[in-house]
Design a protein around this motif. Sequence first.
Motif, PDB file in Angstrom:
ATOM      1  N   ASP A 135       0.840  -1.194   0.000  1.00 49.22           N
ATOM      2  CA  ASP A 135       0.000   0.000   0.000  1.00 49.22           C
ATOM      3  C   ASP A 135       0.876   1.246   0.000  1.00 49.22           C
ATOM      4  N   VAL A 136       0.438   2.257  -0.748  1.00 49.87           N
ATOM      5  CA  VAL A 136       1.162   3.524  -0.826  1.00 49.87           C
ATOM      6  C   VAL A 136       0.372   4.568  -0.044  1.00 49.87           C
ATOM      7  N   TYR A 137       1.021   5.202   0.921  1.00 44.20           N
ATOM      8  CA  TYR A 137       0.354   6.204   1.750  1.00 44.20           C
ATOM      9  C   TYR A 137       0.956   7.573   1.491  1.00 44.20           C
ATOM     10  N   LEU A 138       0.116   8.581   1.420  1.00 44.75           N
ATOM     11  CA  LEU A 138       0.579   9.952   1.240  1.00 44.75           C
ATOM     12  C   LEU A 138       1.075  10.517   2.562  1.00 44.75           C
ATOM     13  N   THR A 139       2.071  11.371   2.466  1.00 51.46           N
ATOM     14  CA  THR A 139       2.544  12.074   3.661  1.00 51.46           C
ATOM     15  C   THR A 139       1.588  13.234   3.947  1.00 51.46           C
ATOM     16  N   HIS A 140       1.757  13.860   5.116  1.00 55.95           N
ATOM     17  CA  HIS A 140       0.929  15.024   5.458  1.00 55.95           C
ATOM     18  C   HIS A 140       1.102  16.125   4.409  1.00 55.95           C
ATOM     19  N   ALA A 141       2.351  16.327   3.986  1.00 53.04           N
ATOM     20  CA  ALA A 141       2.626  17.382   3.001  1.00 53.04           C
ATOM     21  C   ALA A 141       1.953  17.067   1.668  1.00 53.04           C
ATOM     22  N   GLU A 142       1.972  15.796   1.270  1.00 53.94           N
ATOM     23  CA  GLU A 142       1.359  15.411  -0.004  1.00 53.94           C
ATOM     24  C   GLU A 142      -0.160  15.556   0.044  1.00 53.94           C
ATOM     25  N   VAL A 143      -0.782  15.195   1.181  1.00 50.42           N
ATOM     26  CA  VAL A 143      -2.231  15.377   1.321  1.00 50.42           C
ATOM     27  C   VAL A 143      -2.577  16.861   1.223  1.00 50.42           C
ATOM     28  N   ASP A 144      -1.770  17.701   1.879  1.00 53.11           N
ATOM     29  CA  ASP A 144      -2.024  19.137   1.861  1.00 53.11           C
ATOM     30  C   ASP A 144      -1.886  19.689   0.441  1.00 53.11           C
ATOM     31  N   ARG A 145      -0.844  19.257  -0.281  1.00 58.89           N
ATOM     32  CA  ARG A 145      -0.637  19.749  -1.638  1.00 58.89           C
ATOM     33  C   ARG A 145      -1.784  19.303  -2.552  1.00 58.89           C
ATOM     34  N   LEU A 146      -2.242  18.066  -2.389  1.00 57.26           N
ATOM     35  CA  LEU A 146      -3.350  17.555  -3.212  1.00 57.26           C
ATOM     36  C   LEU A 146      -4.636  18.334  -2.928  1.00 57.26           C
ATOM     37  N   ALA A 147      -4.917  18.592  -1.649  1.00 59.90           N
ATOM     38  CA  ALA A 147      -6.137  19.304  -1.283  1.00 59.90           C
ATOM     39  C   ALA A 147      -6.096  20.751  -1.779  1.00 59.90           C
ATOM     40  N   ARG A 148      -4.902  21.405  -1.642  1.00 59.76           N
ATOM     41  CA  ARG A 148      -4.788  22.793  -2.104  1.00 59.76           C
ATOM     42  C   ARG A 148      -4.899  22.872  -3.625  1.00 59.76           C
ATOM     43  N   SER A 149      -4.431  21.856  -4.323  1.00 61.85           N
ATOM     44  CA  SER A 149      -4.584  21.810  -5.787  1.00 61.85           C
ATOM     45  C   SER A 149      -6.058  21.709  -6.159  1.00 61.85           C
ATOM     46  N   LEU A 179     -11.925  19.916   0.868  1.00 66.09           N
ATOM     47  CA  LEU A 179     -12.411  19.411   2.149  1.00 66.09           C
ATOM     48  C   LEU A 179     -12.619  17.901   2.092  1.00 66.09           C
ATOM     49  N   LEU A 180     -13.180  17.426   0.988  1.00 69.52           N
ATOM     50  CA  LEU A 180     -13.432  16.001   0.847  1.00 69.52           C
ATOM     51  C   LEU A 180     -12.129  15.197   0.849  1.00 69.52           C
ATOM     52  N   ILE A 181     -11.093  15.737   0.170  1.00 66.88           N
ATOM     53  CA  ILE A 181      -9.794  15.052   0.133  1.00 66.88           C
ATOM     54  C   ILE A 181      -9.187  14.975   1.539  1.00 66.88           C
ATOM     55  N   ARG A 182      -9.220  16.073   2.268  1.00 60.88           N
ATOM     56  CA  ARG A 182      -8.661  16.084   3.623  1.00 60.88           C
ATOM     57  C   ARG A 182      -9.453  15.126   4.531  1.00 60.88           C
ATOM     58  N   PHE A 183     -10.767  15.192   4.418  1.00 59.21           N
ATOM     59  CA  PHE A 183     -11.621  14.353   5.269  1.00 59.21           C
ATOM     60  C   PHE A 183     -11.391  12.870   4.995  1.00 59.21           C
ATOM     61  N   ALA A 184     -11.326  12.516   3.711  1.00 58.78           N
ATOM     62  CA  ALA A 184     -11.126  11.111   3.341  1.00 58.78           C
ATOM     63  C   ALA A 184      -9.755  10.613   3.772  1.00 58.78           C
ATOM     64  N   SER A 185      -8.755  11.478   3.653  1.00 58.06           N
ATOM     65  CA  SER A 185      -7.383  11.082   3.982  1.00 58.06           C
ATOM     66  C   SER A 185      -7.215  10.771   5.459  1.00 58.06           C
ATOM     67  N   SER A 219      -9.843  10.346   7.795  1.00 57.89           N
ATOM     68  CA  SER A 219     -10.893   9.518   8.416  1.00 57.89           C
ATOM     69  C   SER A 219     -10.775   8.058   8.004  1.00 57.89           C
ATOM     70  N   GLY A 220     -10.204   7.809   6.811  1.00 58.06           N
ATOM     71  CA  GLY A 220     -10.062   6.439   6.340  1.00 58.06           C
ATOM     72  C   GLY A 220     -11.334   5.865   5.743  1.00 58.06           C
ATOM     73  N   LEU A 221     -12.356   6.687   5.554  1.00 55.90           N
ATOM     74  CA  LEU A 221     -13.607   6.185   4.983  1.00 55.90           C
ATOM     75  C   LEU A 221     -13.449   5.917   3.490  1.00 55.90           C
ATOM     76  N   ARG A 222     -14.170   4.910   3.020  1.00 58.72           N
ATOM     77  CA  ARG A 222     -14.168   4.594   1.598  1.00 58.72           C
ATOM     78  C   ARG A 222     -15.147   5.502   0.853  1.00 58.72           C
ATOM     79  N   VAL A 223     -15.060   5.465  -0.484  1.00 60.43           N
ATOM     80  CA  VAL A 223     -15.881   6.360  -1.301  1.00 60.43           C
ATOM     81  C   VAL A 223     -17.363   6.151  -1.028  1.00 60.43           C
ATOM     82  N   GLY A 224     -17.793   4.896  -0.978  1.00 62.38           N
ATOM     83  CA  GLY A 224     -19.200   4.608  -0.733  1.00 62.38           C
ATOM     84  C   GLY A 224     -19.667   5.104   0.623  1.00 62.38           C
ATOM     85  N   GLU A 225     -18.811   4.946   1.638  1.00 69.78           N
ATOM     86  CA  GLU A 225     -19.160   5.413   2.978  1.00 69.78           C
ATOM     87  C   GLU A 225     -19.222   6.935   3.040  1.00 69.78           C
ATOM     88  N   LEU A 226     -18.293   7.592   2.334  1.00 64.45           N
ATOM     89  CA  LEU A 226     -18.310   9.055   2.289  1.00 64.45           C
ATOM     90  C   LEU A 226     -19.575   9.563   1.603  1.00 64.45           C
TER      91      LEU A 226
END
Length: 320
Positions: free
Chosen positions: A228-242, A286-292, A294-301
């Motif tokens: 499994d590949v996990y994003l770092t905090h910085a990568e999650v932030d960059r993805l959400a800001r994008s 917001l959705l990207i940060r929340f999903a990252s 919380s660990g919820l799957r797409v269907g659960e979100l």
Amino acid sequence: MRPTANTHDVKRSPGVLSLTVNDSATPRKARRKPGNVKVFDTHYSDYRRRIKRSSGWKVVGEVEVPKGLRYQVRYVDLAGAQKYESFEKRTDAEARATTLVTELSTGSHIDRRRSETTVGDVATAWKNSLVSKSENTQANYNSMLNNHVLPDWRNREVGSITHGDVAAWVAVLVGKKKGDGTPALAAASVHKAWIVFSGVLDFAVDDGLIRANPAAKVSLPKIVATGDVYLTHAEVDRLARSADYLHSLRANLTRAARDRDAEKTMERNGEGLPIVPNAPASVDGLLIRFASYSGLRVGELSALQVRDVDLDKKLIHVRR
């Protein structure tokens, strides 16, 4: 005298008289017992003396010619129905008769005409039987069926499919390549296509169309497990800001009015990473940060509702 048109069955029990009337003009026939396999010469009643059967010949012009194939194998199938199979050679007819005796005595007989049902027809019935599966599962099966199974098998008779045919089909799926030479289908996708096709053939077995599933025990490509590949905090932030930035560019614009060059072009830092301009927070970010986190799957979100979020207790109730 015994009645001829109507029959009456009288049953007596203490204090009760029961009368059952059968209005049928003739008694109901008993179901015929499977078997009674015979080879019948449709052209001659006595071949040595050349005595012809009138029903087996016709006149074409002024010449008498035989009707159809000479030999018939007649038998009663497992449903009690009289069946006929025709052959030109007596040896073929006798070989078939021997096979039928074994099949009918063991209960393994399959009606040849039913085995001529096409994969497309069986697939339709199989899809209709998936009532216990979720809508997502049914949609995934249908996608695999339409994209990878039916294009190759739709018009094929289920009774004509062999184990080797299925193995060759799997090999073709594995060997398909994209333009850049990479596999067109991942090993996992080949497995899914085989699962769907095997499910269709299992349905054919259960419905009495074929004796066994030819897809059983076919060798499949090995699925290589990847970590499994996990994003770092910085990568999650960059993805959400994008996502926030793209949302700001697209806000209140039609698809035709969007500035696609601006969406794709960004300055990069010394490490080659894009420098994302500041933008107001968006639902996408917001959705990207929340999903990252919380660990919820797409269907659960997607199924979350306002009442599922408790801001005071900082709890999220996943109910669906």
